[in-house]
Every structure is written in C-alpha cells, then in structure tokens.
Scaffold this motif. Structure first.
Motif, PDB file in Angstrom:
ATOM      1  N   THR A  43       0.762  -1.171  -0.127  1.00 26.95           N
ATOM      2  CA  THR A  43      -0.181  -0.100   0.133  1.00 26.95           C
ATOM      3  C   THR A  43       0.908   1.215  -0.006  1.00 26.95           C
ATOM      4  O   THR A  43       0.736   2.276  -0.788  1.00 26.95           O
ATOM      5  CB  THR A  43      -0.941  -0.011   1.307  1.00 26.95           C
ATOM      6  OG1 THR A  43      -1.602  -1.164   1.012  1.00 26.95           O
ATOM      7  CG2 THR A  43      -1.808   1.140   1.255  1.00 26.95           C
ATOM      8  N   ASP A  44       1.712   1.252   0.758  1.00 28.84           N
ATOM      9  CA  ASP A  44       2.867   2.580   0.865  1.00 28.84           C
ATOM     10  C   ASP A  44       3.551   2.675  -0.278  1.00 28.84           C
ATOM     11  O   ASP A  44       3.778   3.626  -0.931  1.00 28.84           O
ATOM     12  CB  ASP A  44       3.863   2.192   1.902  1.00 28.84           C
ATOM     13  CG  ASP A  44       3.220   2.418   3.398  1.00 28.84           C
ATOM     14  OD1 ASP A  44       2.155   2.993   3.610  1.00 28.84           O
ATOM     15  OD2 ASP A  44       3.892   1.924   4.374  1.00 28.84           O
ATOM     16  N   GLU A  84       1.342   4.079  -2.936  1.00 28.08           N
ATOM     17  CA  GLU A  84       1.134   5.545  -2.726  1.00 28.08           C
ATOM     18  C   GLU A  84       2.312   6.436  -3.035  1.00 28.08           C
ATOM     19  O   GLU A  84       1.918   7.646  -3.628  1.00 28.08           O
ATOM     20  CB  GLU A  84       0.522   5.639  -1.269  1.00 28.08           C
ATOM     21  CG  GLU A  84      -0.694   5.338  -0.632  1.00 28.08           C
ATOM     22  CD  GLU A  84      -0.995   5.338   0.640  1.00 28.08           C
ATOM     23  OE1 GLU A  84      -0.057   6.135   1.436  1.00 28.08           O
ATOM     24  OE2 GLU A  84      -1.917   4.833   1.401  1.00 28.08           O
ATOM     25  N   TYR A 127       2.008   9.099  -6.021  1.00 26.55           N
ATOM     26  CA  TYR A 127       2.493  10.313  -5.583  1.00 26.55           C
ATOM     27  C   TYR A 127       3.579  11.005  -6.825  1.00 26.55           C
ATOM     28  O   TYR A 127       3.449  11.967  -7.148  1.00 26.55           O
ATOM     29  CB  TYR A 127       2.931  10.606  -4.354  1.00 26.55           C
ATOM     30  CG  TYR A 127       3.679  12.019  -3.766  1.00 26.55           C
ATOM     31  CD1 TYR A 127       2.827  12.936  -3.470  1.00 26.55           C
ATOM     32  CD2 TYR A 127       5.116  12.026  -3.946  1.00 26.55           C
ATOM     33  CE1 TYR A 127       3.401  14.144  -3.184  1.00 26.55           C
ATOM     34  CE2 TYR A 127       5.538  13.433  -3.612  1.00 26.55           C
ATOM     35  CZ  TYR A 127       4.683  14.333  -3.397  1.00 26.55           C
ATOM     36  OH  TYR A 127       5.164  15.499  -3.126  1.00 26.55           O
TER      37      TYR A 127
END
Length: 90
Positions: A5-6, A9, A13
């Motif tokens: 998930t990180d 992200e 970004y």
C-alpha cells in the motif's frame, strides 16, 4: 521495504507530482529502496573504490569514510580504521 500500500501510494504520488509514467515511478522507487538497503560494509567498499579511483591515499580514504559513516543513514557503531580495512580487504 514498505508494504504494498505504501509502495503504491509513493508511485501514485510521483506520477501525480512529476512527469514520470507509472512504470518509470516504479523503477525509481525500486532503485531508491535498493540504494537505501546498502549495508555499512557495502558503503565502505563502494566509497573506497570511488575515492581510490579519484586518486586518494588510503590514509585519507579511511579518515573520510570514518567521517562519512558518522553522518550517513546507518545506525551502526563507530568503525575503527582496522574495521574499515577488514570490510575492504576481508
């Protein structure tokens, strides 16, 4: 390595805030994570090669590596010159 998930992200970004494509952002994140996984011994060997190529003498190299290790991202104990030599030459 961050969880998926990180990771996703971070990639989202980068694609949102730069001109990178998703594939390029994934490659960049992987390269950064690989760089951040470098151990102190790997760092010592890499810096020794780079400084030797630049023409520095070992006495200068060992002093510079000691100073750089103290400021680098590692949470390692202070290395003595002997430990630095051992990391380089085995």
């Amino acid at each position: 390595m961050p969880d998926q998930t990180d990771f996703d992200e971070i990639v989202a970004y980068l694609t949102r805030t730069t001109r990178l494509s998703p594939a390029e952002a994934v490659r960049i994140v992987h390269e950064i994570l690989h760089f951040m996984d470098e151990t102190p011994d790997d760092f010592i060997r890499r810096r020794h090669r780079a400084l030797q190529t630049a023409g520095c003498a070992n006495s200068e190299i060992f002093a510079r590596i000691t100073a750089e290790l103290a400021q680098w991202r590692f949470r390692a104990d202070d290395y003595s010159e002997r430990q630095i030599r051992r990391a380089i030459y085995g």
